[in-house]
Every structure is written in C-alpha cells, then in structure tokens.
Write an enzyme that holds these catalytic residues in place. Structure first.
Site, short mmCIF file in Angstrom:
data_model
loop_
_atom_site.label_atom_id
_atom_site.label_comp_id
_atom_site.label_asym_id
_atom_site.label_seq_id
_atom_site.Cartn_x
_atom_site.Cartn_y
_atom_site.Cartn_z
N HIS A 183 18.06 -5.04 6.78
CA HIS A 183 16.91 -5.93 6.97
C HIS A 183 16.99 -7.11 5.99
O HIS A 183 17.18 -6.91 4.80
CB HIS A 183 15.61 -5.14 6.75
CG HIS A 183 14.38 -5.99 6.86
ND1 HIS A 183 13.32 -5.87 5.99
CD2 HIS A 183 14.05 -6.96 7.74
CE1 HIS A 183 12.38 -6.74 6.33
NE2 HIS A 183 12.79 -7.40 7.39
CA CA Z 1 19.65 -7.96 9.64
#
Ligand code: CA
Ligand code: ZLM
Ligand code: ZN
Length: 393
Positions: A184
């Site tokens: 992320h």
């Molecule tokens: Ca990513």
C-alpha cells in the site's frame, strides 16, 4: 522531403545516478540498490538510451527535501552513523528515533546521499515535465512510497514521490498518483489526505494482520470531514494472493479509466514497484512482465505528462525485465521490443532465461493459488465507481 513524416515521437527523459546503486542495506536485506544497475544493463543493451534524453540526476538539496519532510527528521538523517554491529533480525531497538535503525530501515554508509540521490532523480524528472522538455520522465531510483514527513518506514527514508508531486502541483492543477507496488502506498496517500488536487490510487495485497503496512482497505478513502477537501480522494484496491495479468488489467483499466474521466488530471505519476510480479521475494501476486507493463501502456495512452517511478522489487532479474520493458513502452511508438534478450548483456547469467517474458512456469515452477474471485473484483470496481460520485474536477 519525401513526404515521410516522423511518427509522433515522445520525448522521454531517463534520470539515474550510478552512485546511488552502490549503497548496501546489509548482506541479506531484501532491498538491493544494485537491481538498478541490472535494469540499466538491460535497457542499455537493448539500445534504448539512443531514444531518450539521459541525465545523471543530482542529489536533491536539503531545502527541496524540506518541501515535505520536517527539518528535525532531515537533520537527524543527515547526522546518524551506521551501527558498528548490524542488528539481528527481530531484535528491534525500542527507542528508535524516527523509526531509523531497525531491520527494515537500517542505518548504512552513505544513507543521506542515497536518499537525496533517489529524490534528486524524481525531482529532475518532474521538472522536465513542468518545463515541457519531456512528455514522459523515468526515475527508476525513486518510488519510495512509505516514507512519512518525519519517519522512515518499510525500506523508505525520503518520499521522493511526494517531493516530485509537490513540484508538479506548481504547474498542474490536479495530479493523479497511481501505485502498482504490491504494498500500500501509505506515505503518499497520507501526504495528500487533505487536498483535492491529488488523487491517490494504490493497488496492493491487503491483509491487515499479515502483510505490510496493513493499511489500504477499500473504504479508507481519506478522512471524511465536511471541511476536508481531500475526502474521497484516496482510492484503495485491496487484493488477495495470486492475482493474474488478466484480472489485474481488467481492474486497472476499468478503475483508472473512470478516475481519469472524472478527476481530469493534468499529469500522472505512476509508481511501478516490481514486487507485484510473480516470483518476487516479498510479493504474492502472479503478474507477468506483460501485465505489469500494460499498466504503463494504459497510462501512456492519455497523452498526459507522465512520470514513472521505481519502488519495490526484490527479485532483481524480474525487476530488470519489467523496468526495461516499461522503458521500451515509454519510448516506442508502435514497434515492439524483441522478446529475446540482447546477445551481450552484462550479468547475462543473472537472467537465467534469455527471454524478456518468462512464463509463470519458468518463474515459479508452480504458480501461486489465485485467491481473487471475479465477484470480489466487481465489488471493488462498484465501490470505486460509487466513491467517484463525490469527486469533481
Ligand atoms: Ca500499491
Ligand atoms: N521485520 N533482513 C516494502 C517494505 C516491507 C515489518 C516484519 C524484519 C521484510 C524483511 C530486513 C536481514 C516497498 C514488516 C519484518 C524482518 C518488522 C517487510 C533485514 C527480510 C529481512 O532478511 C531480512 C537481516 C528484512 C525485512 C524481510 N520487511 C519483509 N517485509 C516489511 C516492509 C517496501 O516495496 O513497498 C517500497 C520500496 N516490514 O513487515 C516487520 C513488521 C521487521
Ligand atoms: Zn513494495
């Protein structure tokens, strides 16, 4: 004179600094700056440097880094010295300052130089876009998306992406940030949480308890307060192990297509972390070089100023293949790159097979089980579509 016109060419600038690649995080640390050398070995062997403007990037200055980072943090980063004895694997020091010196973010020789060179390449690339000297800028030494204003995180110390986007925002009203690293893109998301001038989109493996950094759920879309213009401007695409090229391309094209239509960015910043490829030492996906590259190709088709960053990527031969293929996509008009590696590539045996596009079987022996149902991917697209109702250009 013969009426033959040059095909619509793109000005591509390539930003790197060989001194950056010499740094070491430690013998067994997964992050190997040397993968940049291997990538360039392939890029240059294909002859691609003749189709780009090549720049040795400078180191970003303290003032440039301070456009995002706190001076307390930069001052400390500039003075810390490597530890005489490397720390053991799980022996985290509880009083780490700014999260520096643990096993993820070790203190190594020349750390500050490494960080400022990574950011320098990204910033040089952003400036070439702003001055219209380049249509596409490439900074494979950048893409360190986890670094925070005053904290190192996940192998990242300086967030070159944020520094580069801040530069783009001087010229472009809206910037779209897309992150295809398997992790992320939390640092970039957080940096732009309170503005509607940057929309961040991260595709990543999501498992809050077992996969770093644990953030990036589908409904984490920016702090939802009435007075926050940045609300709804963070898009998260949480995925499970084993996603394939076919599924990823479908989801990527559908989501990015809708976002560009609604948000109307003036420039695109694409983090091309190569740890989303099959066979990555830390990754969990089944993406091939073709599927990873298709994301770059899709972004290029908008003919918007585009900056490509590197990022993760822990199996160097795959990193080099992906970033060489993506460099070829940036420079090429229609002609396709040869799928066979050039005859004389330095470190030739690193690549094992002489193809740019190894099959899943060649990469893995046995592919990872795909835990992404088509139903779930449709639900993700549905959520993003509904989220975009709150967004206007
Ligand atoms: Ca990513
Ligand atoms: N331990 N050595 C991606 C950043 C991922 C945090 C669990 C450390 C490792 C990993 C370090 C040699 C990007 C976590 C992990 C083990 C706390 C992560 C040193 C192996 C080693 O052998 C290793 C002594 C090390 C680190 C594995 N760390 C794997 N995954 C993540 C950070 C960065 O790709 O997104 C962008 C460049 N960290 O899971 C722990 C929780 C530290
Ligand atoms: Zn990563």
């Amino acid at each position: 004179e013969s009426g033959i016109t040059r095909p619509k060419g793109y000005n591509v600038s390539f930003h790197c600094n060989p001194d950056m690649e010499k740094h070491h995080f430690g013998m067994t640390h997964p992050m190997k700056p040397w993968r940049l050398t291997l990538s360039k070995s392939l890029i240059y062997s294909y002859g691609m440097s003749f189709a780009m403007d090549n720049y040795v990037s400078r180191a970003a200055t303290y003032e440039e880094l301070a456009t995002f980072h706190s001076t307390d943090y930069l001052d400390f980063l500039g003075t810390v010295l490597p530890e005489p004895v490397p720390r053991d694997l799980e022996n985290q020091n509880p009083d780490l300052k700014f999260n520096l010196g643990g096993s993820d973010c070790p203190l190594f020789d020349g750390l500050y130089d490494y960080c400022s060179m990574s950011a320098g390449g990204a910033l040089d690339g952003a400036r070439k876009l702003c001055s219209k000297q380049s249509d596409i800028a490439i900074a494979w030494g950048g893409g360190l998306h986890h670094a925070k204003k005053a904290e190192a995180s996940g192998f990242c110390y300086i967030n070159d992406i944020v520094v580069a986007i801040l530069q783009l925002l001087r010229y472009y009203p809206r910037v779209l940030y897309i992150d295809i690293d398997v992790h992320h893109g939390d640092g970039v998301e957080e940096a732009f949480f309170s503005t509607d001038r940057v929309m961040t989109v991260s595709f990543h493996k999501y498992d809050p308890n077992n996969f770093f950094p644990g953030t990036g759920a589908l409904d984490d879309n920016g702090p939802k307060s009435e007075h926050n213009p940045g609300a709804h401007h963070a898009v998260n695409v949480p995925l499970n192990d084993g996603i394939t090229d076919e599924q990823y391309e479908w989801l990527f094209n559908s989501i990015i297509g809708r976002i560009v239509e609604k948000f109307r960015p003036g420039a695109i910043a694409l983090q091309c972390g190569a740890d989303s490829l099959a066979g990555d030492r830390l990754g969990r996906f089944n993406l091939q070089v073709q599927g990873h590259g298709a994301c770059v190709e899709f972004c290029k088709k908008y003919n918007l100023p585009l900056i490509l960053f590197g990022g993760g990527g822990y199996t160097p031969r795959n990193v080099a293949r992906a970033w060489a293929y993506e460099t070829s996509i940036a420079i090429s008009c229609d002609d396709k790159i040869s799928p066979t590696l050039p005859q004389h590539v330095p470190w030739r045996d690193q690549f094992r097979q002489d193809t740019l596009f190894p099959t899943l079987e060649q990469i893995l022996g046995e592919p990872r089980v795909n835990r992404n149902s088509q139903k779930r991917l449709q639900d993700i697209l549905q959520h993003v579509t509904e989220q975009l109702r709150f967004v206007q250009a």
